[in-house]
Design an enzyme around this catalytic site. Sequence first.
Site, PDB file in Angstrom:
ATOM      1  N   THR A  59      26.121  65.051  56.035  1.00 59.27           N
ATOM      2  CA  THR A  59      27.084  64.217  56.756  1.00 59.27           C
ATOM      3  C   THR A  59      28.528  64.489  56.337  1.00 59.27           C
ATOM      4  O   THR A  59      29.415  63.677  56.589  1.00 59.27           O
ATOM      5  CB  THR A  59      26.767  62.732  56.525  1.00 59.27           C
ATOM      6  OG1 THR A  59      26.758  62.472  55.104  1.00 59.27           O
ATOM      7  CG2 THR A  59      25.418  62.353  57.107  1.00 59.27           C
ATOM      8  N   GLY A 116      32.167  65.370  56.420  1.00 60.08           N
ATOM      9  CA  GLY A 116      33.140  65.461  57.507  1.00 60.08           C
ATOM     10  C   GLY A 116      33.059  64.356  58.539  1.00 60.08           C
ATOM     11  O   GLY A 116      33.814  64.374  59.522  1.00 60.08           O
ATOM     12  N   THR A 117      32.191  63.366  58.334  1.00 60.85           N
ATOM     13  CA  THR A 117      32.039  62.329  59.359  1.00 60.85           C
ATOM     14  C   THR A 117      33.331  61.543  59.593  1.00 60.85           C
ATOM     15  O   THR A 117      33.691  61.259  60.742  1.00 60.85           O
ATOM     16  CB  THR A 117      30.916  61.340  59.001  1.00 60.85           C
ATOM     17  OG1 THR A 117      31.081  60.923  57.646  1.00 60.85           O
ATOM     18  CG2 THR A 117      29.555  61.977  59.170  1.00 60.85           C
ATOM     19  N   GLY A 118      34.023  61.169  58.522  1.00 63.09           N
ATOM     20  CA  GLY A 118      35.236  60.363  58.678  1.00 63.09           C
ATOM     21  C   GLY A 118      36.341  61.115  59.398  1.00 63.09           C
ATOM     22  O   GLY A 118      36.990  60.570  60.309  1.00 63.09           O
ATOM     23  N   CYS A 119      36.558  62.361  59.008  1.00 60.71           N
ATOM     24  CA  CYS A 119      37.570  63.192  59.666  1.00 60.71           C
ATOM     25  C   CYS A 119      37.222  63.374  61.136  1.00 60.71           C
ATOM     26  O   CYS A 119      38.082  63.293  62.021  1.00 60.71           O
ATOM     27  CB  CYS A 119      37.642  64.571  59.008  1.00 60.71           C
ATOM     28  SG  CYS A 119      37.854  64.549  57.217  1.00 60.71           S
ATOM     29  N   LYS A 152      34.150  51.082  59.233  1.00 61.58           N
ATOM     30  CA  LYS A 152      32.964  51.924  59.386  1.00 61.58           C
ATOM     31  C   LYS A 152      31.878  51.481  58.411  1.00 61.58           C
ATOM     32  O   LYS A 152      32.059  51.534  57.204  1.00 61.58           O
ATOM     33  CB  LYS A 152      33.338  53.387  59.145  1.00 61.58           C
ATOM     34  CG  LYS A 152      34.412  53.898  60.113  1.00 61.58           C
ATOM     35  CD  LYS A 152      34.801  55.340  59.854  1.00 61.58           C
ATOM     36  CE  LYS A 152      35.427  55.529  58.506  1.00 61.58           C
ATOM     37  NZ  LYS A 152      36.039  56.869  58.334  1.00 61.58           N
TER      38      LYS A 152
END
Length: 266
Positions: free
Chosen positions: A209, A211-214, A176
């Site tokens: 932003t 929580g984007t990875g989860c 990412k």
Amino acid sequence: MTSPPPLVLTVAGSDSGGGAGIQADLKTMLALGVHGMSVLTAVTAQNSRGVQGVWELPVDAVRAQYRAVVDDIGVQAVKTGMLASAALVETVAELLAGTGAPVVVDPVGVSKHGDSLLAEAALDSVRTRLLPRATVATPNLDEVAQLTGVHVVDEGDMRPAAEAILAYGPRWALIKGGHLPGGGDAVDLLTDGTEEHWLRAPRHDNRHTHGTGCTLASAVASGLAKGLPVPEAVRQAKEYVTGAIAAGFALGGGIGPVDHGWRFGA
């Protein structure tokens, strides 16, 4: 009677502020039309400003939650997030080995605010026990550096970063690139070492932003549970997360969350 939707299990920590962790995972799964189930690995005291405390659950509690869900209800995909310690990583890797469903591993190391969520002693267990179980591993650039020592400073570094992650055994690596400097597109690289898929989306000027990875990892798992091939599951997940980032909102005095309900006008 209607048949149940696809079944997805998240194995992760709780975010008391509701923006990341188990809470983000379940919101994502609901938004994408799958039934979300959970194995809680840790409780955090967390808000928009950072993580104030972390309490791991006992290994026996994690194992019991997992077995209760998988043995009775079943599962079509599993997503792992915050596992905190070597003992939890090894326990979850052992459980995954006997499950037979696609696995998305989000190797959570550091929170959006820079707080450590993985013990240094657990890194080797992630490399040697957890990543080999992954259908897709979804590290961000900080997690790539933490796990492999490869520092990504531009797009050209993403291919060697993916190669370094793939060396630990996941079938696919999704690197990412959202943390890359510059104002261009947000670019990610998905590869299995043979195929390469470069995914680009507009970079939204929005600091909220959390929580984007989860959210991305849960969206990929949701796609896999629906039977999508990995590249299509990742493409659809990127599209969903891009919209959620664009709709992110302020919450508290720090970094707010993405909007998991953006497609519903929530």
